[in-house]
Design a protein around this motif. Structure first.
Motif, PDB file in Angstrom:
ATOM      1  N   MET A 167       0.828  -1.204   0.000  1.00  0.00           N
ATOM      2  CA  MET A 167       0.000   0.000   0.000  1.00  0.00           C
ATOM      3  C   MET A 167       0.863   1.255   0.000  1.00  0.00           C
ATOM      4  O   MET A 167       0.621   2.202  -0.764  1.00  0.00           O
ATOM      5  N   VAL A 168       1.890   1.272   0.833  1.00  0.00           N
ATOM      6  CA  VAL A 168       2.774   2.430   0.903  1.00  0.00           C
ATOM      7  C   VAL A 168       3.546   2.597  -0.396  1.00  0.00           C
ATOM      8  O   VAL A 168       3.661   3.702  -0.940  1.00  0.00           O
TER       9      VAL A 168
ATOM     10  N   ILE B  45       0.203   7.918   2.687  1.00  0.00           N
ATOM     11  CA  ILE B  45       1.548   7.348   2.783  1.00  0.00           C
ATOM     12  C   ILE B  45       2.034   7.358   4.229  1.00  0.00           C
ATOM     13  O   ILE B  45       2.560   6.361   4.741  1.00  0.00           O
ATOM     14  N   GLU B  46       1.844   8.488   4.905  1.00  0.00           N
ATOM     15  CA  GLU B  46       2.299   8.610   6.294  1.00  0.00           C
ATOM     16  C   GLU B  46       1.581   7.618   7.204  1.00  0.00           C
ATOM     17  O   GLU B  46       2.205   6.967   8.053  1.00  0.00           O
ATOM     18  N   SER B  47       0.266   7.475   7.019  1.00  0.00           N
ATOM     19  CA  SER B  47      -0.500   6.544   7.850  1.00  0.00           C
ATOM     20  C   SER B  47      -0.089   5.101   7.575  1.00  0.00           C
ATOM     21  O   SER B  47       0.001   4.280   8.494  1.00  0.00           O
TER      22      SER B  47
ATOM     23  N   LYS C   4       3.199   4.437   9.302  1.00  0.00           N
ATOM     24  CA  LYS C   4       3.013   4.274  10.741  1.00  0.00           C
ATOM     25  C   LYS C   4       2.403   2.911  11.060  1.00  0.00           C
ATOM     26  O   LYS C   4       2.818   2.231  12.008  1.00  0.00           O
ATOM     27  N   LEU C   5       1.422   2.498  10.253  1.00  0.00           N
ATOM     28  CA  LEU C   5       0.819   1.183  10.454  1.00  0.00           C
ATOM     29  C   LEU C   5       1.858   0.084  10.267  1.00  0.00           C
ATOM     30  O   LEU C   5       1.887  -0.896  11.016  1.00  0.00           O
ATOM     31  N   GLY C   6       2.732   0.263   9.273  1.00  0.00           N
ATOM     32  CA  GLY C   6       3.798  -0.713   9.066  1.00  0.00           C
ATOM     33  C   GLY C   6       4.727  -0.804  10.263  1.00  0.00           C
ATOM     34  O   GLY C   6       5.149  -1.899  10.656  1.00  0.00           O
ATOM     35  N   ASP C   7       5.054   0.342  10.859  1.00  0.00           N
ATOM     36  CA  ASP C   7       5.907   0.343  12.051  1.00  0.00           C
ATOM     37  C   ASP C   7       5.220  -0.366  13.220  1.00  0.00           C
ATOM     38  O   ASP C   7       5.858  -1.110  13.981  1.00  0.00           O
ATOM     39  N   MET C   8       3.921  -0.136  13.372  1.00  0.00           N
ATOM     40  CA  MET C   8       3.181  -0.778  14.458  1.00  0.00           C
ATOM     41  C   MET C   8       3.134  -2.290  14.261  1.00  0.00           C
ATOM     42  O   MET C   8       3.338  -3.066  15.209  1.00  0.00           O
ATOM     43  N   ILE C   9       2.886  -2.718  13.031  1.00  0.00           N
ATOM     44  CA  ILE C   9       2.850  -4.154  12.753  1.00  0.00           C
ATOM     45  C   ILE C   9       4.225  -4.766  12.978  1.00  0.00           C
ATOM     46  O   ILE C   9       4.356  -5.873  13.517  1.00  0.00           O
ATOM     47  N   GLY C  10       5.272  -4.031  12.581  1.00  0.00           N
ATOM     48  CA  GLY C  10       6.622  -4.523  12.819  1.00  0.00           C
ATOM     49  C   GLY C  10       6.905  -4.722  14.296  1.00  0.00           C
ATOM     50  O   GLY C  10       7.531  -5.707  14.698  1.00  0.00           O
ATOM     51  N   GLY C  11       6.438  -3.790  15.126  1.00  0.00           N
ATOM     52  CA  GLY C  11       6.613  -3.930  16.565  1.00  0.00           C
ATOM     53  C   GLY C  11       5.855  -5.116  17.123  1.00  0.00           C
ATOM     54  O   GLY C  11       6.368  -5.870  17.957  1.00  0.00           O
TER      55      GLY C  11
ATOM     56  N   HIS D 276       2.742  10.267  24.609  1.00  0.00           N
ATOM     57  CA  HIS D 276       2.935  11.516  23.885  1.00  0.00           C
ATOM     58  C   HIS D 276       2.534  11.326  22.425  1.00  0.00           C
ATOM     59  O   HIS D 276       2.532  10.211  21.907  1.00  0.00           O
ATOM     60  N   THR D 277       2.214  12.421  21.756  1.00  0.00           N
ATOM     61  CA  THR D 277       1.857  12.358  20.343  1.00  0.00           C
ATOM     62  C   THR D 277       3.113  12.192  19.492  1.00  0.00           C
ATOM     63  O   THR D 277       4.229  12.482  19.927  1.00  0.00           O
ATOM     64  N   ASP D 278       2.913  11.740  18.243  1.00  0.00           N
ATOM     65  CA  ASP D 278       4.040  11.560  17.327  1.00  0.00           C
ATOM     66  C   ASP D 278       4.726  12.878  17.011  1.00  0.00           C
ATOM     67  O   ASP D 278       5.924  12.912  16.720  1.00  0.00           O
ATOM     68  N   GLU D 279       3.964  13.964  17.043  1.00  0.00           N
ATOM     69  CA  GLU D 279       4.550  15.263  16.734  1.00  0.00           C
ATOM     70  C   GLU D 279       5.593  15.668  17.778  1.00  0.00           C
ATOM     71  O   GLU D 279       6.572  16.343  17.469  1.00  0.00           O
TER      72      GLU D 279
END
Length: 229
Positions: A29-30, A56-58, A61-68, A185-188
């Protein structure tokens, strides 16, 4: 009579399979979104450009969460061999990997002579790298990070602590931050997916140790954990 399946083990296997199988479609998807962004003519409105960038950003982020989550589930499903690990080398390698961040923030890092333990080398690297990376990331905006490792020898365990002068954690959240994907905390403000302490705790417990949090003497956070001698 057939043996009854263990629900906990079934859930671990399910979590691993789901995390693994979701990773591929998210990467696709990305990748296709990025190709679409590059191949399309100039967007008609700024909103169109923003929407595509948010996709793309979402997805990333989803990919990073799944990786974790995949890394977390692998701790239950992938057997690891344990050998005599020189923690002195592990910490030195973490320092080398984080040196650019320390230099950029004018940070200080001190550690004593480290012992050898029976453990999984890669998982020990994950523990120390994650805790040191957090100590740099969660620094106070107006202070250079000051990070100190301590090691004490007990009767049956080695006790380690990593202290910093950062923003710390409110004691009411000490249990929460060990949960998967839990962020304060937020991602920002502080980017990340909230899996570092979760993985660290899982590894320490799997090695027969324990881990706990408390305020550091420098005003930040002190993460302590034990490992069998």
């Amino acid at each position: 009579m057939s043996a009854q399946a263990d629900p906990a083990e079934e859930f671990k296997d399910f979590a691993y399979i789901v995390s693994h199988d979701l990773a591929g479609p998210v990467r696709s998807m990305v990748a296709f979104s990025q190709l679409l962004k590059e191949s399309l003519p100039r967007p008609e409105t700024p909103e169109d450009q923003l929407h595509l960038e948010l996709i793309i950003e979402s997805g990333q982020k989803l990919g990073d969460m799944i990786g974790g989550l995949l890394a977390f589930s692998r701790l239950n499903t992938v057997p690891r061999s344990r050998t005599l690990v020189e923690l002195e080398i592990v910490v030195a390698r973490c320092y080398m990997q984080l040196q650019a961040q320390l230099d950029a923030t004018k940070g200080h890092f001190n550690y004593p002579r480290m012992p050898e333990v029976m453990a999984d080398t890669q998982q020990m690297h994950t523990v120390f790298f994650s805790l040191l990376d957090n100590a740099i990331k969660f620094r106070k905006p107006d202070q250079a990070p000051d990070i100190r490792i301590r090691c004490d020898k007990g009767n049956d365990f080695w006790e380690f602590s990593i202290s910093d002068n950062g923003i710390g954690i409110d004691p009411m959240f000490y249990d929460d931050v060990f949960r998967p994907l839990r962020k304060l905390h937020t991602d920002e403000v502080y980017p990340g997916v909230g899996m570092g302490l979760t993985l660290t705790r899982k590894i320490i417990l799997a090695h027969g140790g324990n881990i706990w949090l408390e305020p550091s003497e420098m005003g930040g956070l002190k993460v302590s954990f034990s490992l069998p001698r």
